[in-house]
Design a protein around this motif. Structure first.
Motif, short mmCIF file in Angstrom:
data_model
loop_
_atom_site.label_atom_id
_atom_site.label_comp_id
_atom_site.label_asym_id
_atom_site.label_seq_id
_atom_site.Cartn_x
_atom_site.Cartn_y
_atom_site.Cartn_z
N ASP A 264 0.82 -1.21 0.00
CA ASP A 264 0.00 0.00 0.00
C ASP A 264 0.86 1.27 0.00
O ASP A 264 0.42 2.32 -0.46
CB ASP A 264 -0.94 0.01 1.22
N LYS A 321 5.90 6.77 5.49
CA LYS A 321 5.64 7.47 4.23
C LYS A 321 6.56 7.01 3.11
O LYS A 321 6.30 7.27 1.95
CB LYS A 321 5.79 8.98 4.42
N THR A 383 -8.21 0.58 8.34
CA THR A 383 -7.69 0.92 7.01
C THR A 383 -8.82 1.36 6.08
O THR A 383 -8.71 2.36 5.37
CB THR A 383 -6.95 -0.28 6.41
N THR A 386 -10.28 4.86 7.32
CA THR A 386 -9.44 6.04 7.07
C THR A 386 -8.89 6.10 5.66
O THR A 386 -8.44 7.15 5.22
CB THR A 386 -8.25 6.05 8.05
N ASN A 388 -6.19 4.63 4.89
CA ASN A 388 -4.75 4.67 5.07
C ASN A 388 -4.33 3.54 5.99
O ASN A 388 -4.77 3.48 7.15
CB ASN A 388 -4.32 6.03 5.64
N ARG A 390 -1.60 3.09 7.50
CA ARG A 390 -0.79 3.49 8.66
C ARG A 390 -1.64 3.52 9.92
O ARG A 390 -1.20 3.12 11.00
CB ARG A 390 -0.18 4.87 8.42
#
Length: 418
Positions: A264, A321, A383, A386, A388, A390
């Motif tokens: 991802d 990131k 996941t 959001t 995301n 992370r």
């Protein structure tokens, strides 16, 4: 390290099934599944979530059956038999994974179905392997033997993974395409497992057990229910299992979701493979370092340190990131992954009655497996909510905090008589 023949056979079983854990559960199959799923029209976020759900579902059946299976294995000469049954289940289905086609709209679904069955074999065999610890080591040796199992297991995972990398970097030895290399790795995991597990499968000796009976199934249920009714007799073991339920959930979830999280982030497959290899190389010596630390201080303090490290890992996940960030995260995981697993096993092994070790390790596994249901679902939901991954990893900090608090209020092991 001075281990006897049976201890080495036990240690090398971890070496054996770590090829499956590395190639199928952790590194290659998750990426292969995402590729097949994307080709089948499944989005990246959904394929990540489905992978989490599949891991949750694949452990549910074993979790439900673990106490009964453990109780059945405590009869004379039964532990090795049950170990062999589930080992063969994992090996054969790993071979099937290597035979399934990669093309077609439902190819991803067939992969998940067979993986669920295969993971049942892997998870079930570990129940009996763990319970063999009380047969091969006394209380004073458990930390060292358990840590050696994980340490050599990581080395076994590295070597089997190195064979796969040779195939990957040589374009399948010049004869296989990308999908063919992935399928080769599943066959490799099966052969590696069988080759190095065979000594324990053939020679494993059960030192402790319960008296035999004509109706083992009915008697096993009665023993499980009796243990539950008298759980207050094993208060320290019970509350340790509750703490273990939470913190091992986070550990296992990070392992099973690592590669799809890397995907991802846009990290290349080759880079992910190298990262997984480095994690295993780091985990091997650090497993033994935790055993040394436990001997110098206490198993309790060493476990507390490992939980705190994992809390920091979850916090660091918010910073993910780039590939460099993922490298840092992976290295942190490698420093404590083997230690927290090995010392949890040996700590629990000293709390339980040796004659019923498989039954008690059944409860150990049921909480471990049920926690493996909660964690991936938590990551999947966070996941998808959001958008995301992370935040999916960060959400696991809740589990480590709960486990840490419960473990902190437990009395020291030396103050409790199992």
């Amino acid at each position: 390290m001075k281990f006897n023949k049976q201890q080495w056979e036990w240690i090398f079983y971890d070496w054996a099934n770590s090829g499956y854990a590395m190639l199928v559960t952790t590194a290659v199959f998750p990426i292969y599944f995402k590729v097949v799923a994307l080709q089948g029209g499944i989005s990246s976020a959904d394929s990540t979530a489905y992978w989490g759900y599949a891991n949750s579902f694949s452990t549910l059946i074993i979790a439900l059956l673990a106490p009964l299976l453990g109780a059945l294995a405590d009869y004379p000469h039964a532990k090795r038999r049950w170990l062999n049954i589930f080992t063969w289940l994992g090996i054969v289905t790993a071979m099937i994974l290597g035979s399934l086609p990669a093309n077609g709209t439902l190819a991803w679904l067939w992969l998940i179905i067979v993986y669920v069955i295969s993971n049942m074999g892997y998870s079930g065999s570990n129940l009996f392997y763990d319970s063999f610890l009380t047969d091969v080591a006394d209380d004073e040796q458990m930390d060292e033997v358990s840590s050696a199992g994980f340490g050599f297991g990581y080395l076994g995972g590295v070597l089997s993974f190195a064979v796969f990398l040779v195939a990957e970097l040589t374009n399948g030895f010049g004869i296989l395409d990308g999908n063919g290399v992935a399928r080769f790795s599943f066959w490799l995991s099966a052969g590696w497992w069988l080759l190095f597990a065979w000594p324990l499968m053939k020679n494993g000796q059960q030192r402790y057990g319960v008296p035999d009976t004509e109706n083992r199934i009915a008697n096993s249920w009665q023993r499980v229910l009796q243990t539950l009714r008298h759980i207050n007799h094993y208060r320290q073991a019970f509350w340790f299992l509750v703490a273990y339920f939470f913190f091992i959930d986070g550990v296992d979830t990070i392992v099973t979701m690592a590669t799809v999280i890397g995907e991802d982030l846009g990290i290349k497959t080759t880079t992910l493979m190298i990262v997984m290899l480095v994690v295993q190389l780091i985990a091997a010596p650090f497993s033994m370092l935790y055993a040394w630390l436990a001997k110098k201080t206490s198993t309790r303090r060493a476990l507390l340190l490992s939980i705190i490290v994992y809390m920091l890992i979850c916090l660091y996940a918010l910073k993910l990131k780039s590939a460099a960030d993922f490298w840092v995260l992976a290295i942190l995981v490698g420093t404590s992954q083997g230690g927290i697993q090995a010392l949890s096993r040996s700590y629990f092994g000293r709390l339980i009655p040796k004659s019923d070790s498989s039954e008690f390790f059944g409860f150990y596994n049921i909480l471990g497996k049920f926690s493996a249901i909660l964690g991936p679902v938590l990551v999947g939901l966070a996941t998808q909510w959001t958008g995301n991954s992370r935040w999916g990893i960060f959400s696991l900090v809740i589990l480590f905090v709960i486990g840490l608090v419960i473990f902190l209020i437990l009395p020291r092991l030396n103050d409790v008589k199992p």
